[in-house]
Design a protein around this motif. Structure first.
Motif, PDB file in Angstrom:
ATOM      1  N   LEU A 259      70.404  46.586  67.488  1.00 34.63           N
ATOM      2  CA  LEU A 259      70.377  48.036  67.278  1.00 34.63           C
ATOM      3  C   LEU A 259      69.334  48.434  66.237  1.00 34.63           C
ATOM      4  O   LEU A 259      68.826  49.555  66.256  1.00 34.63           O
ATOM      5  N   ALA A 260      69.006  47.498  65.327  1.00 36.79           N
ATOM      6  CA  ALA A 260      67.982  47.758  64.317  1.00 36.79           C
ATOM      7  C   ALA A 260      66.575  47.519  64.862  1.00 36.79           C
ATOM      8  O   ALA A 260      65.590  47.663  64.123  1.00 36.79           O
ATOM      9  N   GLY A 261      66.486  47.150  66.141  1.00 37.92           N
ATOM     10  CA  GLY A 261      65.183  46.967  66.775  1.00 37.92           C
ATOM     11  C   GLY A 261      64.606  45.576  66.671  1.00 37.92           C
ATOM     12  O   GLY A 261      63.426  45.369  66.968  1.00 37.92           O
ATOM     13  N   MET A 262      65.420  44.595  66.291  1.00 37.33           N
ATOM     14  CA  MET A 262      64.936  43.219  66.179  1.00 37.33           C
ATOM     15  C   MET A 262      64.827  42.568  67.557  1.00 37.33           C
ATOM     16  O   MET A 262      65.602  42.890  68.461  1.00 37.33           O
ATOM     17  N   PRO A 263      63.866  41.643  67.725  1.00 37.71           N
ATOM     18  CA  PRO A 263      63.787  40.892  68.989  1.00 37.71           C
ATOM     19  C   PRO A 263      64.991  39.977  69.146  1.00 37.71           C
ATOM     20  O   PRO A 263      65.709  39.697  68.175  1.00 37.71           O
ATOM     21  N   GLU A 264      65.192  39.500  70.372  1.00 30.80           N
ATOM     22  CA  GLU A 264      66.422  38.755  70.687  1.00 30.80           C
ATOM     23  C   GLU A 264      66.638  37.538  69.800  1.00 30.80           C
ATOM     24  O   GLU A 264      67.748  37.300  69.311  1.00 30.80           O
ATOM     25  N   MET A 265      65.584  36.735  69.582  1.00 28.12           N
ATOM     26  CA  MET A 265      65.764  35.517  68.789  1.00 28.12           C
ATOM     27  C   MET A 265      66.147  35.849  67.352  1.00 28.12           C
ATOM     28  O   MET A 265      67.034  35.208  66.761  1.00 28.12           O
ATOM     29  N   THR A 266      65.499  36.849  66.784  1.00 28.30           N
ATOM     30  CA  THR A 266      65.849  37.274  65.432  1.00 28.30           C
ATOM     31  C   THR A 266      67.290  37.760  65.375  1.00 28.30           C
ATOM     32  O   THR A 266      68.023  37.473  64.426  1.00 28.30           O
ATOM     33  N   ALA A 267      67.709  38.499  66.402  1.00 28.60           N
ATOM     34  CA  ALA A 267      69.075  39.017  66.451  1.00 28.60           C
ATOM     35  C   ALA A 267      70.085  37.882  66.479  1.00 28.60           C
ATOM     36  O   ALA A 267      71.133  37.950  65.808  1.00 28.60           O
ATOM     37  N   ILE A 268      69.794  36.838  67.240  1.00 26.60           N
ATOM     38  CA  ILE A 268      70.704  35.688  67.295  1.00 26.60           C
ATOM     39  C   ILE A 268      70.798  35.008  65.931  1.00 26.60           C
ATOM     40  O   ILE A 268      71.886  34.631  65.480  1.00 26.60           O
ATOM     41  N   ILE A 269      69.661  34.873  65.248  1.00 28.71           N
ATOM     42  CA  ILE A 269      69.667  34.281  63.906  1.00 28.71           C
ATOM     43  C   ILE A 269      70.491  35.139  62.953  1.00 28.71           C
ATOM     44  O   ILE A 269      71.260  34.617  62.127  1.00 28.71           O
ATOM     45  N   MET A 270      70.366  36.456  63.062  1.00 31.41           N
ATOM     46  CA  MET A 270      71.163  37.358  62.222  1.00 31.41           C
ATOM     47  C   MET A 270      72.654  37.203  62.525  1.00 31.41           C
ATOM     48  O   MET A 270      73.491  37.312  61.631  1.00 31.41           O
ATOM     49  N   GLY A 271      72.981  36.942  63.778  1.00 27.43           N
ATOM     50  CA  GLY A 271      74.370  36.684  64.140  1.00 27.43           C
ATOM     51  C   GLY A 271      74.895  35.427  63.475  1.00 27.43           C
ATOM     52  O   GLY A 271      76.030  35.399  62.972  1.00 27.43           O
ATOM     53  N   VAL A 272      74.077  34.394  63.449  1.00 31.43           N
ATOM     54  CA  VAL A 272      74.470  33.137  62.789  1.00 31.43           C
ATOM     55  C   VAL A 272      74.657  33.356  61.292  1.00 31.43           C
ATOM     56  O   VAL A 272      75.633  32.886  60.699  1.00 31.43           O
ATOM     57  N   ILE A 273      73.742  34.077  60.677  1.00 30.44           N
ATOM     58  CA  ILE A 273      73.846  34.355  59.244  1.00 30.44           C
ATOM     59  C   ILE A 273      75.116  35.148  58.938  1.00 30.44           C
ATOM     60  O   ILE A 273      75.853  34.839  57.998  1.00 30.44           O
ATOM     61  N   THR A 274      75.371  36.172  59.749  1.00 27.27           N
ATOM     62  CA  THR A 274      76.562  37.000  59.543  1.00 27.27           C
ATOM     63  C   THR A 274      77.832  36.163  59.631  1.00 27.27           C
ATOM     64  O   THR A 274      78.767  36.326  58.838  1.00 27.27           O
ATOM     65  N   ALA A 275      77.873  35.270  60.602  1.00 23.36           N
ATOM     66  CA  ALA A 275      79.080  34.482  60.846  1.00 23.36           C
ATOM     67  C   ALA A 275      79.260  33.334  59.864  1.00 23.36           C
ATOM     68  O   ALA A 275      80.394  32.990  59.513  1.00 23.36           O
ATOM     69  N   CYS A 276      78.170  32.739  59.410  1.00 21.72           N
ATOM     70  CA  CYS A 276      78.266  31.471  58.681  1.00 21.72           C
ATOM     71  C   CYS A 276      78.129  31.574  57.167  1.00 21.72           C
ATOM     72  O   CYS A 276      78.682  30.737  56.445  1.00 21.72           O
ATOM     73  N   PHE A 277      77.417  32.573  56.665  1.00 21.54           N
ATOM     74  CA  PHE A 277      77.091  32.551  55.244  1.00 21.54           C
ATOM     75  C   PHE A 277      78.274  32.877  54.350  1.00 21.54           C
ATOM     76  O   PHE A 277      78.336  32.414  53.212  1.00 21.54           O
ATOM     77  N   GLY A 278      79.228  33.678  54.832  1.00 21.52           N
ATOM     78  CA  GLY A 278      80.424  33.917  54.033  1.00 21.52           C
ATOM     79  C   GLY A 278      81.202  32.641  53.821  1.00 21.52           C
ATOM     80  O   GLY A 278      81.638  32.325  52.698  1.00 21.52           O
ATOM     81  N   GLY A 279      81.383  31.861  54.891  1.00 22.86           N
ATOM     82  CA  GLY A 279      82.062  30.573  54.785  1.00 22.86           C
ATOM     83  C   GLY A 279      81.280  29.587  53.936  1.00 22.86           C
ATOM     84  O   GLY A 279      81.872  28.759  53.218  1.00 22.86           O
ATOM     85  N   LEU A 280      79.954  29.663  54.006  1.00 15.91           N
ATOM     86  CA  LEU A 280      79.105  28.795  53.182  1.00 15.91           C
ATOM     87  C   LEU A 280      79.340  29.075  51.700  1.00 15.91           C
ATOM     88  O   LEU A 280      79.537  28.145  50.894  1.00 15.91           O
ATOM     89  N   ILE A 281      79.341  30.356  51.322  1.00 16.43           N
ATOM     90  CA  ILE A 281      79.584  30.728  49.921  1.00 16.43           C
ATOM     91  C   ILE A 281      80.986  30.314  49.503  1.00 16.43           C
ATOM     92  O   ILE A 281      81.200  29.798  48.398  1.00 16.43           O
ATOM     93  N   ARG A 282      81.960  30.540  50.392  1.00 19.99           N
ATOM     94  CA  ARG A 282      83.347  30.144  50.114  1.00 19.99           C
ATOM     95  C   ARG A 282      83.451  28.667  49.781  1.00 19.99           C
ATOM     96  O   ARG A 282      84.056  28.269  48.778  1.00 19.99           O
ATOM     97  N   ASP A 283      82.850  27.826  50.616  1.00 19.12           N
ATOM     98  CA  ASP A 283      82.968  26.382  50.428  1.00 19.12           C
ATOM     99  C   ASP A 283      82.227  25.905  49.187  1.00 19.12           C
ATOM    100  O   ASP A 283      82.672  24.974  48.509  1.00 19.12           O
ATOM    101  N   VAL A 284      81.095  26.542  48.876  1.00 18.85           N
ATOM    102  CA  VAL A 284      80.361  26.175  47.662  1.00 18.85           C
ATOM    103  C   VAL A 284      81.188  26.510  46.428  1.00 18.85           C
ATOM    104  O   VAL A 284      81.307  25.696  45.497  1.00 18.85           O
ATOM    105  N   LEU A 285      81.795  27.710  46.404  1.00 19.03           N
ATOM    106  CA  LEU A 285      82.637  28.096  45.268  1.00 19.03           C
ATOM    107  C   LEU A 285      83.852  27.189  45.148  1.00 19.03           C
ATOM    108  O   LEU A 285      84.327  26.922  44.032  1.00 19.03           O
ATOM    109  N   ALA A 286      84.362  26.723  46.286  1.00 17.65           N
ATOM    110  CA  ALA A 286      85.528  25.837  46.281  1.00 17.65           C
ATOM    111  C   ALA A 286      85.137  24.376  46.086  1.00 17.65           C
ATOM    112  O   ALA A 286      85.990  23.491  46.124  1.00 17.65           O
ATOM    113  N   ARG A 287      83.850  24.116  45.879  1.00 18.37           N
ATOM    114  CA  ARG A 287      83.328  22.771  45.647  1.00 18.37           C
ATOM    115  C   ARG A 287      83.635  21.837  46.813  1.00 18.37           C
ATOM    116  O   ARG A 287      84.063  20.703  46.639  1.00 18.37           O
TER     117      ARG A 287
END
Length: 204
Positions: free
Chosen positions: A112-140
């Motif tokens: 919807l922000a006008g990104m090409p398909e591959m970029t959009a898929i990468i943004m989907g991965v970031i949205t889904a994975c980075f919260g859990g990544l931060i969680r696990d780092v904080l939890a050591r």
């Protein structure tokens, strides 16, 4: 339609907040630690996505996201205290549903922000994975993203299904459901059958 997307976002936020609360319980954190871990898990990936896309961060002017987080924390904490234990697979299930929701919502927002398909898929991965990544780092802990069964790969698959569905003019709701089901199917299959991407050969 916008209201429907908002409800999907809130569901994803709540599910990831549940997974953060479970990890906080396992690490014996206090009340503040529980809220912090649940919050970063829930909004971390979406925040990184919005910063990269240079769009307003989604939670800054909408308090409903924090209400969803607090509700998830309170309900999960109460259930854990009542049961005195949690099944080992509960975190995996909550995390899988969070991946499914946010992989699709992140891909959709980037398109919807006008990104090409591959970029959009990468943004989907970031949205889904980075919260859990931060969680696990904080939890050591070694982040789920970097070990064990398929994780980010399932988000990529979900993003591909969504972008292809949009390309072929599927109804938006159908495209979202198909992509989420693909993500869930791959994640649960990877957990059940221990499917991993082997690069190195380790001794048993």
């Amino acid at each position: 339609m916008t209201e429907l997307y908002h409800w999907f976002d809130l569901i994803g936020i709540a599910v990831f907040a549940i997974s953060g609360t479970i990890v906080a319980y396992e690490k014996k954190m206090d009340g503040f630690g529980v809220v912090v871990l649940a919050t970063v898990t829930a909004i971390g990936g979406g925040t990184v996505r919005d910063v990269i896309l240079d769009v307003p961060v989604f939670w800054l002017h909408d308090q409903s996201y924090f209400f969803a987080i607090l509700a998830a924390v309170l309900i999960t904490s109460r259930l854990i205290n009542k049961q005195k234990s949690i099944p080992y697979y509960t975190l995996q299930i909550a995390d899988a549903f969070g991946l499914a929701f946010f992989a699709v919502m992140g891909t959709q927002k980037a398109l919807l922000a006008g990104m090409p398909e591959m970029t959009a898929i990468i943004m989907g991965v970031i949205t889904a994975c980075f919260g859990g990544l931060i969680r696990d780092v904080l939890a050591r802990e070694i982040p789920m993203l970097l070990k064990g069964e398929l994780y980010a790969i399932t988000c990529i698959a979900g993003g591909i299904v969504y972008t292809l569905s949009v390309y072929f003019s599927f109804v938006t709701e159908l495209a979202m459901v198909l992509a989420m089901l693909m993500t869930l199917f791959l994640r649960f299959s990877a957990i059940k059958w221990k499917i991993t991407l082997h690069v190195f050969k380790y001794p048993d």
